[in-house]
Design a protein around this motif. Structure first.
Motif, short mmCIF file in Angstrom:
data_model
loop_
_atom_site.label_atom_id
_atom_site.label_comp_id
_atom_site.label_asym_id
_atom_site.label_seq_id
_atom_site.Cartn_x
_atom_site.Cartn_y
_atom_site.Cartn_z
N GLN A 114 -5.76 -6.04 8.82
CA GLN A 114 -5.45 -6.71 7.54
C GLN A 114 -6.62 -7.60 7.13
O GLN A 114 -6.55 -8.82 7.21
N ARG A 115 -7.68 -6.95 6.68
CA ARG A 115 -8.91 -7.66 6.35
C ARG A 115 -8.98 -8.03 4.88
O ARG A 115 -9.97 -8.56 4.41
N GLY A 116 -7.93 -7.72 4.13
CA GLY A 116 -7.90 -8.08 2.71
C GLY A 116 -8.53 -7.02 1.84
O GLY A 116 -9.47 -6.34 2.25
N VAL A 117 -7.99 -6.85 0.65
CA VAL A 117 -8.58 -5.95 -0.35
C VAL A 117 -8.82 -6.76 -1.62
O VAL A 117 -7.94 -7.44 -2.11
N MET A 118 -10.05 -6.67 -2.10
CA MET A 118 -10.44 -7.38 -3.31
C MET A 118 -10.62 -6.38 -4.45
O MET A 118 -11.32 -5.39 -4.29
N ASN A 119 -9.96 -6.60 -5.57
CA ASN A 119 -10.17 -5.77 -6.75
C ASN A 119 -10.99 -6.57 -7.76
O ASN A 119 -10.54 -7.59 -8.28
N LYS B 155 -17.82 -14.75 -4.12
CA LYS B 155 -19.08 -14.83 -3.37
C LYS B 155 -18.84 -15.44 -1.99
O LYS B 155 -19.41 -15.02 -0.99
N LYS B 156 -17.95 -16.44 -1.97
CA LYS B 156 -17.66 -17.11 -0.70
C LYS B 156 -16.89 -16.17 0.23
O LYS B 156 -17.15 -16.10 1.43
N PHE B 157 -15.97 -15.42 -0.34
CA PHE B 157 -15.14 -14.54 0.49
C PHE B 157 -15.94 -13.33 0.97
O PHE B 157 -15.74 -12.83 2.07
N CYS B 158 -16.87 -12.86 0.15
CA CYS B 158 -17.65 -11.66 0.52
C CYS B 158 -19.11 -11.92 0.15
O CYS B 158 -19.57 -11.52 -0.92
N PRO B 159 -19.85 -12.58 1.04
CA PRO B 159 -21.20 -13.06 0.68
C PRO B 159 -22.19 -11.96 0.29
O PRO B 159 -23.14 -12.25 -0.43
N THR C 18 -14.28 -7.02 4.58
CA THR C 18 -13.12 -6.85 3.72
C THR C 18 -13.28 -5.50 3.01
O THR C 18 -14.19 -4.75 3.30
N VAL C 19 -12.35 -5.20 2.10
CA VAL C 19 -12.48 -3.98 1.29
C VAL C 19 -12.74 -4.43 -0.14
O VAL C 19 -12.01 -5.25 -0.67
N PHE D 98 -24.01 -4.10 -4.47
CA PHE D 98 -24.57 -4.50 -3.16
C PHE D 98 -26.01 -4.02 -3.05
O PHE D 98 -26.28 -3.03 -2.37
N PRO D 99 -26.95 -4.72 -3.71
CA PRO D 99 -28.33 -4.22 -3.72
C PRO D 99 -28.88 -4.02 -2.30
O PRO D 99 -29.73 -3.17 -2.09
#
Ligand code: FAD
Ligand code: ZN
Lengths: 118, 420
Positions: free
Chosen positions: B119-124, B158-162, B277-278, B328-329
């Motif tokens: 359960q790593r979370g999904v971000m839309n 940005k904080k959740f997925c740097p 995360t996703v 994600f460059p």
């Protein structure tokens, strides 16, 4: 992932085209008399064939004209292209040997997958 | 008869290490089909296996065969990007997917099989004002349905997925995102194998390399199936064949509103943990997560035509990669290792069909399209109920085939964000 021979422009990459789905679905002649089931059938229900399928294509990034295509959806092999308004041609083609069967060597590899009919 | 499977534990691991792991008991048997079964499930994907499992467990129907034309889990179950979430817009879908998510939470324990549910979370992610409105609407709909969901602004994203690019100078800048923390991923093969082992332990026959070629009907009732291994009789048949549902429906003249299309995915070379995360984006059609082996798992879109070839167009992959690289460059120089396609059964309203048919004893579970992996346990649960009682469960009643006549569609197209 295949080439389509547009009757007006010649052979181009599939990504230049849009598929308009199943061909020869006739718009109901008496829409007011249709039951809900008949409407559902016309609007939503599709044959979705594995094997020889008749469908409409549009050269959307080219001449923008519509035409019909006979394609083997088990291999993506295009068997015939014909005009809108023409009757569906009689084509047997290489259907899968069993209804849900897969080609022997790889999928989508029509030159090697099905035994050619004599 | 099936031998009771030995429980997996740290002790069995140690014991088997002494014989170089050569003496593990097979996780399920491979019998020849019997002449008759109480129920037959066509299709040994996750949904078919969970159907058999819950028929045996919840409804005490144990004389069941699962008939699979290839190997179990070799269809979309073993080809998907394993995103699991329940943050759907409409009440009917939210209830169905949330029921499934709850089953995921206890699955490894229940099956004594590690499905690596994480359960790593999904971000839309939202990129336009319209996205922001749609996603906020869904966030509120989720809250009303008691489904966990949060709204993150750009800084919080940005904080959740740097590693995500939140520059506002790109074509589709990140304007915010919804986050479901209970969502995540799981190991797809393990789900198929775990349920196969569990079902087999209760007496279910798992029959692989056996294609169903016809369904026999007498006076409006099913009587059995014809297969490449001969005739098998049964009065209850559940069809769970995903991309091949129409092929089976066409055998008995049932009309389905499905189109089967290739959907592709790809994985990169393995790298150290970089994204925990996703991330999903509907607008630019990119979604990515990282497997436990370190590969980036990337999902592409469907091709625009029906095909059963299990491979799609390169232009589709190119579009997806373009979007992933903008978001994600730092992934731009990674090499892709493998790439494949599955055949997904797309329904006009992007919702499944779990339903009785006009033929007695014949049931269909299909139309899950690009997003059914997350529903695997819940789908089997409600379908088993439908088959056992000849009546839908409350959760799948709205997903009846008759909705296409009544007009009561459950339109999750735009609403469900990326349809996975
Ligand atoms: C690339 C890709 C990415 C995806 N990503 C996600 C995601 O991130 N999250 C998500 O929730 N969903 C995702 N999905 C969708 C998900 O994979 C499917 O909805 C789900 O796995 C369907 O499960 P199933 O058991 O119904 O189908 P399948 O696993 O396809 O099982 C059907 C089985 O029926 C068998 N069969 C067919 N015809 C016959 C016959 N005549 N006789 C016997 N057997 C037959 C097939 O061989 C197959 O094994 C994705 C799909 C793909 C292709
Ligand atoms: Zn043209």
């Amino acid at each position: 992932m295949f080439l389509i021979n547009c009757p007006h422009c010649g052979e181009r990459d599939q990504s230049e085209f849009n598929c308009g789905g199943e061909a020869h679905i006739v718009r109901p002649k008496n829409p007011l008399n249709l039951t809900d089931d008949q409407w559902a059938d016309y609007l939503f229900m599709r044959k979705n064939i594995k094997g020889i399928q008749f469908e409409r294509w549009n050269h959307s990034n080219g001449c923008r004209r519509w035409f019909n295509v006979v394609r083997n959806t088990a291999t993506d092999e295009i068997l015939k292209i014909y005009n809108i308004g023409e009757k569906a041609p009689q084509i047997e083609g290489n259907n899968p040997k069993t209804p849900s069967g897969e080609p022997i060597i790889g999928s989508g590899n029509y030159s090697t997958s099905f035994e050619k009919k004599q | 008869m099936n031998k009771k499977p030995k429980k997996y534990s740290v002790f069995s691991l140690i014991k088997n290490a002494f014989s170089y792991h050569e003496n593990w008991q097979p996780a399920w048997d491979s019998p020849e089909p019997k002449k008759e079964y109480e129920a037959i499930i066509i299709g040994g994907g996750g949904h078919g296996l969970t159907t058999a499992y819950y028929l045996a467990k919840n409804h005490n129907i144990k004389n069941i065969a699962v008939i699979e034309k290839g190997w179990i889990g070799g269809g979309n179950t073993g080809r998907n990007t394993t995103i699991i979430r329940s943050n759907y817009l409409w009440d009917q879908s939210a209830a169905l997917y949330e029921h499934a998510l709850k089953l995921w939470e206890g699955m490894s324990q229940e099956l004594n099989y590690n499905v690596m549910f994480s359960q790593r979370g999904v971000m839309n992610v939202a990129h336009t004002l319209h996205d922001v409105r749609e996603l906020k609407r869904r966030w509120h709909a989720n809250r009303l349905n008691d489904i966990d969901c949060e709204w993150l602004n750009t800084q919080q994203v940005k904080k959740f997925c740097p590693v995500i690019n939140t520059s506002q100078n790109i074509r589709y800048p990140v304007l915010g995102a919804t986050l479901q923390r209970r969502a995540g991923t799981a190991r797809h093969d393990a789900v198929a194998w775990g349920y196969a082992r569990g079902a087999n332990a209760m007496g279910v026959d798992i029959i692989q390399n056996c294609e169903v070629t016809n369904i026999n009907i007498k006076e409006g009732n099913v009587t059995g199936i014809e297969t490449t291994k001969g005739l098998i009789k049964s009065k209850k048949i559940g069809v769970v064949a995903a991309g091949h549902s129409s092929v089976i429906a066409n055998m008995v003249g049932i009309r389905l509103p499905l189109e089967s299309r290739p959907l592709q995915a790809l994985v990169s070379e393995p790298v150290k943990p970089i994204i925990d995360t996703v991330v999903m984006s509907n607008t630019i059609h990119a979604y990515v997560s990282q497997s436990d082996k370190g590969e980036l798992v990337i999902g592409a879109g469907t091709d625009g035509y029906t095909s059963y070839t299990q491979r799609g167009g390169f232009n589709i992959v190119e579009d997806t990669i373009t979007a992933v690289v903008e978001l994600f460059p730092l992934f731009s120089r990674m090499k892709m290792l493998r790439h494949w396609g599955g055949i997904v059964d797309i329904c006009p309203d992007a919702s499944p069909i779990v339903s009785k048919t006009h033929i007695n004893g014949l049931y269909f579970n299909c139309g899950w399209g690009t997003g059914g992996f997350k529903a695997t346990p819940g789908s089997g649960w409600v379908f088993a109920h439908t088959i056992a009682n000849d009546e839908p469960h409350a959760l799948n009643a709205p997903f009846n085939i008759n909705r296409f006549s009544s007009g009561e569609l459950v339109d999750e197209h735009g609403a469900a964000a990326v349809a996975h």
